[in-house]
Design a protein around this motif. Structure first.
Motif, PDB file in Angstrom:
ATOM      1  N   ARG A 209      -1.333  -5.527  11.732  1.00  0.00           N
ATOM      2  CA  ARG A 209      -1.915  -5.144  10.442  1.00  0.00           C
ATOM      3  C   ARG A 209      -1.054  -4.079   9.749  1.00  0.00           C
ATOM      4  O   ARG A 209      -0.762  -4.181   8.554  1.00  0.00           O
ATOM      5  N   ASP A 210      -0.633  -3.072  10.523  1.00  0.00           N
ATOM      6  CA  ASP A 210       0.153  -1.985   9.934  1.00  0.00           C
ATOM      7  C   ASP A 210       1.529  -2.469   9.492  1.00  0.00           C
ATOM      8  O   ASP A 210       2.022  -2.085   8.425  1.00  0.00           O
ATOM      9  N   LEU A 211       2.171  -3.329  10.304  1.00  0.00           N
ATOM     10  CA  LEU A 211       3.490  -3.838   9.940  1.00  0.00           C
ATOM     11  C   LEU A 211       3.399  -4.705   8.685  1.00  0.00           C
ATOM     12  O   LEU A 211       4.273  -4.644   7.808  1.00  0.00           O
ATOM     13  N   SER A 212       2.349  -5.511   8.603  1.00  0.00           N
ATOM     14  CA  SER A 212       2.168  -6.342   7.409  1.00  0.00           C
ATOM     15  C   SER A 212       2.005  -5.472   6.167  1.00  0.00           C
ATOM     16  O   SER A 212       2.526  -5.792   5.091  1.00  0.00           O
ATOM     17  N   HIS A 213       1.309  -4.342   6.324  1.00  0.00           N
ATOM     18  CA  HIS A 213       1.120  -3.418   5.197  1.00  0.00           C
ATOM     19  C   HIS A 213       2.433  -2.744   4.817  1.00  0.00           C
ATOM     20  O   HIS A 213       2.778  -2.639   3.629  1.00  0.00           O
ATOM     21  N   ILE A 214       3.187  -2.300   5.826  1.00  0.00           N
ATOM     22  CA  ILE A 214       4.463  -1.622   5.576  1.00  0.00           C
ATOM     23  C   ILE A 214       5.444  -2.546   4.871  1.00  0.00           C
ATOM     24  O   ILE A 214       6.118  -2.161   3.908  1.00  0.00           O
ATOM     25  N   LEU A 215       5.530  -3.800   5.353  1.00  0.00           N
ATOM     26  CA  LEU A 215       6.515  -4.743   4.828  1.00  0.00           C
ATOM     27  C   LEU A 215       6.032  -5.480   3.581  1.00  0.00           C
ATOM     28  O   LEU A 215       6.832  -6.062   2.845  1.00  0.00           O
ATOM     29  N   GLY A 216       4.727  -5.509   3.381  1.00  0.00           N
ATOM     30  CA  GLY A 216       4.192  -6.218   2.237  1.00  0.00           C
ATOM     31  C   GLY A 216       4.184  -7.724   2.398  1.00  0.00           C
ATOM     32  O   GLY A 216       4.059  -8.461   1.408  1.00  0.00           O
ATOM     33  N   ILE A 217       4.333  -8.212   3.625  1.00  0.00           N
ATOM     34  CA  ILE A 217       4.301  -9.653   3.909  1.00  0.00           C
ATOM     35  C   ILE A 217       3.533  -9.867   5.209  1.00  0.00           C
ATOM     36  O   ILE A 217       3.449  -8.961   6.048  1.00  0.00           O
ATOM     37  N   PRO A 218       2.975 -11.058   5.423  1.00  0.00           N
ATOM     38  CA  PRO A 218       2.291 -11.334   6.689  1.00  0.00           C
ATOM     39  C   PRO A 218       3.279 -11.294   7.858  1.00  0.00           C
ATOM     40  O   PRO A 218       4.394 -11.812   7.764  1.00  0.00           O
ATOM     41  N   VAL A 219       2.879 -10.675   8.935  1.00  0.00           N
ATOM     42  CA  VAL A 219       3.701 -10.569  10.141  1.00  0.00           C
ATOM     43  C   VAL A 219       3.018 -11.348  11.263  1.00  0.00           C
ATOM     44  O   VAL A 219       1.791 -11.282  11.416  1.00  0.00           O
TER      45      VAL A 219
END
Length: 276
Positions: A209-219
């Motif tokens: 969830r946090d990585l998706s938020h940081i990158l702005g794309i689904p991870v």
């Protein structure tokens, strides 16, 4: 679906539709003929427990019309190849699992079939016995037999098989050599080694969830045997975001590397979006 597939291929189970040919024989039309042409060892090695190994050999030889000097020569060669001389006088129920597996392979080869079907031959074996069994399978293949093996040990299939069929919900989802499957069905990613993330589902969900938020794309996330692969976007940017997350989350990051997909990850990628 693995055992069901094998049972159809050897003529024990009639397919609901379609056709099957093994060694040039129509399995549906001539199931008895195909069983004469193939060797088969099921998940439970078909040795009669109350008989000695030698008595089992005589029984199976009778089923295939082997007798006299022809049987003697054939069994002598198999006995040496599979290291079974010391076990001939032992009852099947007293044989250790690895030795019983070798005996089952030898009996499946007794009538010199061109095609050999082995249904999970290494299931339940210790690591040393599994290696020995695969060595024997490789030897049989090298001697000219076509060997079809089912296994749920994907690492074994990846390391030892020439061609792999992946089945999910009774449907073939991919087929090819291991390197072809990896090239065609894997997603580039970053492999992280972190005992905390590997063992804690909630922590892993927070990471995604946090990585998706940081990158702005689904991870995405693929859980392997000992580590976790994170996928999504540019790998350089993804690595930087992962390092940042661990640095600010007080979670131990034990290793980080670009991921080279293995067969488990390929199977996961092909099946997680599928529904029965």
């Amino acid at each position: 679906g693995k055992t069901t597939t094998i049972r159809m291929l050897i003529g024990l189970l009639r397919p609901t539709r379609g056709s099957i040919r093994v060694a040039g024989i129509d399995v549906v039309a001539r199931p008895r003929r195909v069983r004469e042409a193939i060797g088969y060892m099921g998940q439970k090695v078909s040795l009669y427990q109350g008989l000695t190994l030698r008595e089992n050999v005589q029984f199976y030889a009778g089923l295939h019309g082997l007798e006299g000097s022809a049987l003697g020569r054939r069994w002598a060669a198999l006995r040496e190849r599979f290291s079974l001389a010391q076990a001939e006088g032992s009852r099947a129920e007293d044989l250790p699992a690895g030795l019983r597996q070798r005996a089952g392979l030898a009996l499946a080869m007794l009538h010199e079939p061109n095609v050999l079907f082995l249904d999970e031959p290494t299931a339940g074996l210790d690591p040393a016995a599994r290696v020995r069994t695969w060595d024997l399978i490789a030897e049989l293949s090298g001697a000219g037999a076509d060997v079809i093996v089912t296994t749920h040990y994907l690492a074994e299939a990846e390391a030892l098989a020439d061609d792999i069929v992946l089945i999910h919900h009774g449907r073939v989802v991919a087929q090819g050599a291991p390197e072809i499957l990896r090239a065609n069905h894997s997603t580039p990613g970053v492999r992280i080694v972190s005992a905390a993330v590997f063992s804690d589902d909630q922590l892993r969900e927070r990471l995604i969830r946090d990585l998706s938020h940081i990158l702005g794309i689904p991870v995405g996330c693929i859980v392997g045997s000992h580590d976790v692969v994170i996928t999504g976007g540019d790998l350089v940017v993804l690595r930087r975001a992962i390092v940042q997350w661990f640095a600010t989350s007080a979670v131990a990051l034990e290793g980080l590397a670009d991921a080279e997909a293995d067969l488990e990850e390929v199977f996961f990628a092909l099946t997680t979006s599928d529904t029965p």
